[in-house]
Enzyme design. Structure first.
Site, PDB file in Angstrom:
ATOM      1  CE1 TYR A  45      -1.596   2.017   0.796  1.00  0.00           C
ATOM      2  CE2 TYR A  45      -2.078   0.321   2.409  1.00  0.00           C
ATOM      3  CZ  TYR A  45      -1.323   1.393   1.996  1.00  0.00           C
ATOM      4  OH  TYR A  45      -0.297   1.855   2.780  1.00  0.00           O
ATOM      5  CD1 TRP A 154       3.712   2.621   3.228  1.00  0.00           C
ATOM      6  CD2 TRP A 154       4.949   4.289   2.391  1.00  0.00           C
ATOM      7  NE1 TRP A 154       3.368   2.763   1.908  1.00  0.00           N
ATOM      8  CE2 TRP A 154       4.119   3.795   1.365  1.00  0.00           C
ATOM      9  CE3 TRP A 154       5.803   5.348   2.096  1.00  0.00           C
ATOM     10  CZ2 TRP A 154       4.130   4.308   0.081  1.00  0.00           C
ATOM     11  CZ3 TRP A 154       5.817   5.848   0.817  1.00  0.00           C
ATOM     12  CH2 TRP A 154       4.985   5.338  -0.176  1.00  0.00           C
ATOM     13  CB  SER A 244       2.068  -9.391  -4.555  1.00  0.00           C
ATOM     14  OG  SER A 244       3.329  -9.694  -5.131  1.00  0.00           O
ATOM     15  CG  ASN A 252       9.366  -9.021   3.193  1.00  0.00           C
ATOM     16  OD1 ASN A 252      10.349  -8.838   2.473  1.00  0.00           O
ATOM     17  ND2 ASN A 252       8.150  -8.670   2.832  1.00  0.00           N
TER      18      ASN A 252
END
Length: 297
Positions: A45, A154, A244, A252
């Site tokens: 990442y 994921w 972000s 979420n």
């Protein structure tokens, strides 16, 4: 976590976007305050930068380490042939080590045997490589059931597609244009955005538009519904979420409320399955697996 004694939250947080230290800290704290104890990262990442920011944020938050479950995915490493390990996040140990991809140079048995040496003192929680979705849904269910394995899934929002924000095209400044994306991820994001213009991409967006219409009567967002849709699957232990901005973390987490609605009203799940066109994606807890594997479109 299936037959394991490891206790994890149904929703996790994976700081995979190259955000600043303060934003990362706020996102992680918001996740923690909403009951998340599982945090996921990977050396790939942002070319390792996310691991550094993640580790520093953990130290700044001063959370009790034994209350956290931290997973790390290994494969690409860094510019050097042996540039990998726990140095970037500066952690004494992680709880779960996963092979992010099969290593053509190393036998899988060796990888599995070596992983506990880098993980928690218990040394018994080892991840597996990413597996093709259809194989999981149609072939591996008996294995998951018989051996008590749990899946960590994921990108449940498919790079934001299931939030509905691309229903009318890709906005300027979106990460699918390559904006605000780590250089190592930029081309992948651009290619993903271009794929939404293909026939398959347009078909996917058409389904998301139907979900967007559906949620108007549920009092939730498309993203919340998409995340909640994953939770009844008895093979899934953890749904990795990303964000972000702290506001995205808050949204979420509301998926848990939608999941509560779905348990009371099973027609919600059925409507999502009908729109998705693949009913084998969802297996309610307690449902007979042998009858659940159906052909999809």
């Amino acid at each position: 976590m299936t037959q394991s004694t490891l206790k994890v939250s149904a929703l996790s947080f994976g700081p995979g976007s190259p955000v600043g230290q303060e934003t990362s800290k706020k996102c992680m704290l918001d996740a923690w305050n909403n009951g998340v104890n599982y945090f996921d990262t990977a050396e790939v990442y942002a070319s390792g930068e996310c691991e550094k920011v993640f580790g520093q944020a953990l130290r700044n938050l001063s959370l009790k380490r034994s209350d956290l479950v931290i997973s790390m995915k290994l494969f690409w490493g860094g510019p050097g042939p042996n540039d990998t390990g726990l140095e970037r996040p500066d952690l004494e140990y992680v709880d779960i080590v996963a092979a992010h991809r099969p290593d053509p140079l190393t036998p899988m048995e060796e990888i599995v045997r070596a992983s506990p040496r880098s993980s928690s003192p218990a040394g018994r929680f080892t991840g597996a490589p990413r597996i093709q979705r259809d194989r999981v849904e149609d072939e591996l269910r008996p294995v998951l059931r018989n051996y008590g394995y749990g899946l960590t899934i994921w990108s449940p929002l498919d790079n934001g597609v299931f939030s509905g924000k691309y229903n009318d095209g890709i906005p300027e400044g979106s990460r699918l244009t390559g904006a605000d994306v780590a250089s190592s991820d930029k081309q992948n994001m651009i290619n993903f955005g271009k794929a939404l213009s293909t026939e398959a991409g347009k078909a996917k967006i058409a389904k998301v538009r139907k979900l967007t219409d559906m949620v108007k009567g549920l009092g939730c967002t498309t993203a919340e519904l998409a995340l909640a849709w994953c939770l009844p699957n008895e093979q899934i232990s953890i749904v990795i979420t990303g964000a972000s901005r702290p506001e995205q973390v808050t949204e979420n987490m509301k998926a848990l409320d939608v999941y509560g609605q779905m348990k009371k009203d099973t027609s919600i799940k059925q409507r999502v399955d009908e729109i998705g066109g693949r009913v084998s994606l969802m297996v309610s807890r307690g449902e007979d697996l042998s009858s659940a594997v159906e052909a999809g479109t």
